[in-house]
Design a protein around this motif. Structure first.
Motif, short mmCIF file in Angstrom:
data_model
loop_
_atom_site.label_atom_id
_atom_site.label_comp_id
_atom_site.label_asym_id
_atom_site.label_seq_id
_atom_site.Cartn_x
_atom_site.Cartn_y
_atom_site.Cartn_z
N THR A 122 0.69 -1.22 0.08
CA THR A 122 -0.48 -0.16 -0.07
C THR A 122 0.87 1.32 0.43
O THR A 122 2.16 1.57 0.62
CB THR A 122 -0.58 -0.20 1.02
OG1 THR A 122 -1.85 -1.42 1.44
CG2 THR A 122 -1.75 1.07 1.11
N GLN B 115 -4.19 6.06 -0.99
CA GLN B 115 -3.48 5.44 -1.23
C GLN B 115 -3.91 3.97 -1.26
O GLN B 115 -5.58 4.07 -1.36
CB GLN B 115 -3.84 4.90 1.08
CG GLN B 115 -3.06 6.42 1.46
CD GLN B 115 -1.67 6.10 1.60
OE1 GLN B 115 -1.24 4.75 2.29
NE2 GLN B 115 -1.40 7.57 1.48
N LYS C 154 -6.31 -0.49 -5.89
CA LYS C 154 -7.55 -0.83 -5.04
C LYS C 154 -7.41 0.08 -3.37
O LYS C 154 -6.07 -0.07 -3.34
CB LYS C 154 -7.01 -2.43 -4.58
CG LYS C 154 -8.26 -2.53 -3.81
CD LYS C 154 -8.15 -3.72 -3.51
CE LYS C 154 -8.76 -4.88 -4.29
NZ LYS C 154 -9.26 -6.36 -4.20
N ARG C 155 -7.89 0.90 -3.46
CA ARG C 155 -8.10 1.47 -2.42
C ARG C 155 -8.08 1.03 -1.16
O ARG C 155 -8.76 0.04 -0.84
CB ARG C 155 -9.51 2.87 -2.56
CG ARG C 155 -8.91 3.72 -4.01
CD ARG C 155 -10.13 5.09 -3.53
NE ARG C 155 -11.11 4.98 -2.68
CZ ARG C 155 -12.62 5.83 -2.89
NH1 ARG C 155 -12.44 7.32 -3.46
NH2 ARG C 155 -13.87 5.05 -2.33
N THR C 156 -7.77 1.49 -0.21
CA THR C 156 -7.81 0.91 1.10
C THR C 156 -9.83 1.05 2.11
O THR C 156 -9.71 0.13 2.78
CB THR C 156 -7.47 2.14 2.02
OG1 THR C 156 -7.76 3.46 2.05
CG2 THR C 156 -6.16 2.37 2.34
N ASP C 157 -10.72 0.88 1.19
CA ASP C 157 -12.19 0.96 1.21
C ASP C 157 -12.52 -0.14 0.21
O ASP C 157 -13.20 -0.75 0.23
CB ASP C 157 -12.78 2.29 1.04
CG ASP C 157 -12.76 2.66 -0.73
OD1 ASP C 157 -12.27 2.12 -1.53
OD2 ASP C 157 -14.04 3.98 -0.55
N GLY C 158 -11.54 -0.43 -0.30
CA GLY C 158 -11.77 -1.62 -1.11
C GLY C 158 -12.08 -1.89 -2.91
O GLY C 158 -12.05 -2.69 -3.44
N LYS C 159 -12.20 -0.37 -2.59
CA LYS C 159 -12.93 0.01 -4.11
C LYS C 159 -11.89 0.36 -5.17
O LYS C 159 -11.15 0.65 -5.24
CB LYS C 159 -13.91 1.16 -4.37
CG LYS C 159 -15.24 1.05 -3.24
CD LYS C 159 -15.82 2.47 -3.57
CE LYS C 159 -17.48 2.51 -2.54
NZ LYS C 159 -18.06 3.61 -2.60
#
Length: 649
Positions: free
Chosen positions: A33, A46, A60-65
Motif C-alpha cells: 500500500t 492510498q 485498489k483503495r483502502t476501502d476496497g474500491k
C-alpha cells in the motif's frame, strides 16, 4: 446487466512519459500500500496496485474500491515505481470487479490481440499545441474564392455487401463510415444490454466488390470512426461510460482484422485535459475523424478543437480552436475543407490548414445543432441550424433557398444528407423537397443511413442477416408520388394561381412605393393573383439601421449600418414562410480604388430595396394537415427498408 463500477477520483494533467512496451503490457502486485498522486500533486490516494493493462493502471483503495487511472497522468515518481517492477504475471483481457465470476460470454469471444503498431501508437507523443501551427482567420486569407471539383460524386460504383446477422437480440449496428479514397466502409456493432461484458465487433467492406471481412466479438465498448486510406485499418473510438470500465469517448485505437480475431493498438488520447466539467478538467471526446491524403487524419473534438494528425506518428501538423457552434465537411476527394463557425464559413486546404477564403452569412440564424453538407456537384452547401435549413451558392455566398419549421425542435439532430439537388434528408430519415417544402418520404427501419458523394448507404441488421446497400434518394416511387402531388393543387397552400394580399405597413413610409412596386413584380413572377381581401397575406418590413461589427478578410473589424429587409407569408394568422436579407452582403465587391470601409459606408446609407424585386417567392408549399395514422411526419409516403428491398406505403 453486470456493471463494472469504479471511482474515477483523479483529474490529471497530461504528461510526456510512457512505459516501454516490455513493461506496460501487464504488471501486477498486490501487497504494497502506497500513496499515489497525479502530475499536479493535488490529488492523492492510498492504494495497492492491481494491474497495469494497456495505457491504464488499476488500483485498489483502502476501502476496497477499484480505481482506473490513465498511466500518463500519474506522477513521475509513480511511473518510475512501475518501471522498476518485474513482470511475472501473464496478461489478462479484463480486470473483473471483486467477487465477480468470469463471464461465459467473455470466454466465448476471442480476446483481442495487442499490436505494437507504429512507434507513435506504442509511445504516443505529447502535442505541445503552443508549438504547433495555429490556424486562424486572416492567415494569408483573401476574400471568398472557391472552385468546385469536377465532380463531388464517388469516383466508383459502390456494390451491395452482405453482412453477418445479429449475435444477440440486443446487439445493434451503431455506425457506418465511408472512405471514398480507399473505396472502403466499416460497420460497427455493439452489445451492451443483458450481457456480463460489453461486446463490440466490426465489418470491413470493399465497396468496389461488395466483399466484407467480419470480426468476431471483442470484449469492449467501441465504435468505428473511420477506415484509413490503406482500406484495412480501422480507427476506433471508445463509447463506454466513465463507470463501466471500458474505453471512453476520449480514447482511440487502431483495429485490424485477422480471420475472426481483432488486433488492437494501445489507446491514445488526442486531446487530454481540454474541457472543464463540474469544476474538473477532463479530456475532450472525439466527434469526427476524416482521413485525407498522406496518412493524415482530421480529428474534431467536442470541445471544438480541430487538428490534423499524422496517424502513424500521432504528431499534429496544424490545429484550430472553434467556438461552440461549429461543423466541418470535405469534398469527396478530400482536397478541400469547409469549416463553419458561428456565422462564418471558412474554406481551407486540409493538408496545410491554409485558409483560402471566408464569408459571413447574411441574416445570422439562431445557432444550434449545426451541420453542413455539400451537394453532389460541390457547388452548393446545405446548412442546418435549430429549426432552419439554408442552401448557399458557394460561388458568391448567397442564400438560394431556405426552409424553416415552426417551434424549436431541431431539424436534423442525428444527421443531415444532401442526396440530390433540391432535396434534403433530415435526421437521417425524412426526405424533403426544398423548393415546394413537401415532405416526400419517411424512410424507416434502417439501422444506419449515411450519405457520401451523392450516394446513400443503408445499413441493415436482423437476426437473419445484414446488408450495406448503396442507393439513391428519392427512389423512383417517391419521385412519382412527388410529381403526382405537384400536379394536384389541393395538396398545396401556396401554388401558381393562388390569391394573395400585400401588406407593406412594416416598411418606413419613404420606402412604401418602391417596396410595393418591387414586391408586386415578384408576386407576378411567382404566378400569384394579387387580391386585397385574400386570406393568404404577404407582408414586407424593413428594420434598422443598427451598427454592427463585421469582417471580410479578418484584418480587423469594420462598422456597418445594417438594414434588414424581410418578407413573410401568413395564412390563417400564422407565419408559414419567411426570408430576409441585409444591405451588407456576405461577399463584398469594391470599386477600383475604394476601401472596404468606404464601400460599407456607401451600402449603409439605406436598406436594400432591390431585394423585394429579386426575391424568389415559393412556387409550391405543402398544405399543413393532420398526420394520418402511422405517418407522424405528414409525408406523402412511408418507405421501409427490409432485407428483401424497399417496401412503399
Amino acid at each position: 446487466m453486470v456493471s463494472f463500477r469504479s471511482v474515477r477520483s483523479l483529474a490529471f494533467i497530461a504528461a510526456a512519459f510512457y512505459l516501454s512496451a516490455a513493461n506496460w503490457n501487464s504488471i501486477a502486485i498486490a501487497d504494497e500500500t502506497r500513496t499515489w498522486s497525479d502530475t499536479s500533486g493535488r490529488f492523492k490516494l492510498q492504494a495497492t496496485l492491481i494491474e497495469v493493462k494497456g495505457s491504464d493502471v488499476y488500483l485498489k483503495r483502502t476501502d476496497g474500491k477499484t480505481v482506473k487511472v490513465p498511466l500518463q497522468r500519474l506522477s513521475e515518481i509513480d511511473r518510475q515505481f512501475l518501471t522498476e517492477l518485474e513482470n511475472p504475471f501473464e496478461m489478462v483481457d479484463e480486470v473483473p470487479a471483486e467477487g465477480q465470476p468470469t463471464s461465459p460470454v467473455a470466454n466465448r469471444s476471442r480476446p483481442p490481440r495487442r499490436s505494437t503498431g507504429s512507434s507513435g501508437w506504442d509511445h504516443p507523443p505529447v502535442n505541445e499545441w503552443d508549438n504547433i501551427k495555429t490556424v486562424g482567420v486572416g492567415f494569408n486569407n483573401q476574400s471568398w474564392n472557391y472552385t468546385p471539383p469536377k465532380s463531388n460524386r464517388l469516383p466508383f460504383e459502390p456494390k451491395q455487401a452482405m453482412l453477418p446477422k445479429k449475435n444477440n437480440f440486443f446487439e445493434g449496428m451503431r455506425r457506418v463510415e465511408i472512405n471514398p479514397l480507399a473505396a472502403s466502409a466499416v460497420a460497427g456493432y455493439t452489445w451492451t444490454f443483458s450481457t456480463p461484458t460489453h461486446q463490440s465487433r466490426v465489418s470491413l467492406i470493399d465497396l468496389k466488390t461488395g466483399r466484407s471481412v467480419n470480426s468476431g466479438l471483442v470484449t469492449g465498448n467501441m465504435s468505428p470512426l473511420a477506415v484509413l486510406n490503406d482500406g484495412q485499418t480501422i480507427l476506433m473510438q471508445g463509447t463506454g461510460s466513465d463507470r463501466d470500465e471500458y474505453e471512453t469517448g476520449d480514447q482511440l485505437q487502431l483495429w485490424t482484422i485477422d480471420g475472426l480475431e481483432v488486433t488492437r493498438s494501445q489507446s491514445w488520447i488526442p486531446f487530454p485535459d481540454e474541457k472543464k466539467s463540474f469544476g474538473k478538467t477532463t479530456n475532450a471526446n472525439v466527434r469526427q475523424a476524416i482521413p485525407i491524403q498522406d496518412n493524415r487524419v482530421l480529428i474534431l473534438a467536442d470541445s471544438g478543437h480541430l487538428a490534423c494528425f499524422d496517424i502513424r506518428t500521432l504528431r499534429a501538423s496544424w490545429h484550430m480552436r472553434l467556438p461552440s457552434h461549429h461543423a466541418i465537411t470535405l469534398t469527396t476527394d478530400r482536397k478541400q475543407l469547409f469549416v463553419y463557425q458561428d456565422h462564418q464559413l471558412l474554406h481551407l486546404d486540409p493538408s496545410s490548414g491554409t485558409v483560402r477564403g471566408q464569408l459571413t452569412l447574411t441574416e445570422k440564424p439562431r445557432l444550434g445543432w449545426t451541420k453542413i453538407r455539400l451537394n453532389e456537384s460541390g457547388d452548393r452547401m446545405m446548412i442546418t441550424f435549430v429549426n432552419q435549413l439554408r442552401v448557399i451558392d458557394l460561388s458568391n455566398g448567397e442564400t438560394v433557398d431556405d426552409y424553416e419549421t415552426a417551434g424549436n425542435s431541431p431539424l436534423s439532430p442525428r444527421g443531415l444528407g444532401y442526396p440530390a439537388e433540391d432535396f434534403a434528408l433530415l435526421d437521417n430519415h425524412l426526405l424533403v423537397h426544398i423548393p415546394s417544402r413537401i415532405r416526400v418520404c419517411d424512410y424507416k427501419d434502417a439501422a444506419v443511413i449515411c450519405c457520401e458523394g451523392g450516394t446513400e448507404f443503408i445499413g441493415l441488421l436482423t437476426d437473419k442477416g445484414g446488408l450495406l446497400v448503396p442507393t439513391s434518394m428519392p427512389h423512383p416511387k417517391a419521385e412519382a408520388v412527388l410529381k403526382q402531388a405537384m400536379d394536384d393543387p389541393s395538396v398545396f397552400l401556396i401554388y401558381p394561381g393562388v390569391e394573395v394580399s400585400l401588406d407593406v405597413s412594416g416598411v418606413p413610409e419613404q420606402y412604401h412605393a418602391s417596396v410595393k412596386d418591387n414586391l408586386e413584380e415578384s408576386i407576378k413572377r411567382a404566378g400569384y393573383l394579387l387580391k386585397p381581401s385574400a386570406a393568404i397575406e404577404i407582408k414586407a418590413s424593413v428594420s434598422g439601421p443598427e451598427q454592427e461589427a463585421i469582417s471580410y478578410i479578418a484584418r480587423g473589424s469594420y462598422v456597418a449600418n445594417k438594414f434588414t429587409s424581410n418578407v413573410t407569408i401568413h395564412a390563417n394568422g400564422k407565419e408559414v414562410w419567411t426570408r430576409s436579407s441585409s444591405n451588407i452582403p456576405g461577399v463584398l465587391m469594391t470599386k477600383r480604388g475604394q476601401s472596404i470601409q468606404e464601400r460599407i459606408d456607401e451600402l449603409g446609407q439605406g436598406p436594400n430595396l432591390s431585394y423585394f424585386k429579386s426575391i424568389t417567392l415559393p412556387n409550391l408549399m405543402q398544405k399543413p394537415s393532420e398526420s394520418p395514422q402511422g405517418n407522424l411526419q405528414n409525408t406523402l409516403m412511408v418507405s421501409k427498408f427490409t432485407m428483401q428491398g424497399l417496401v412503399d406505403n
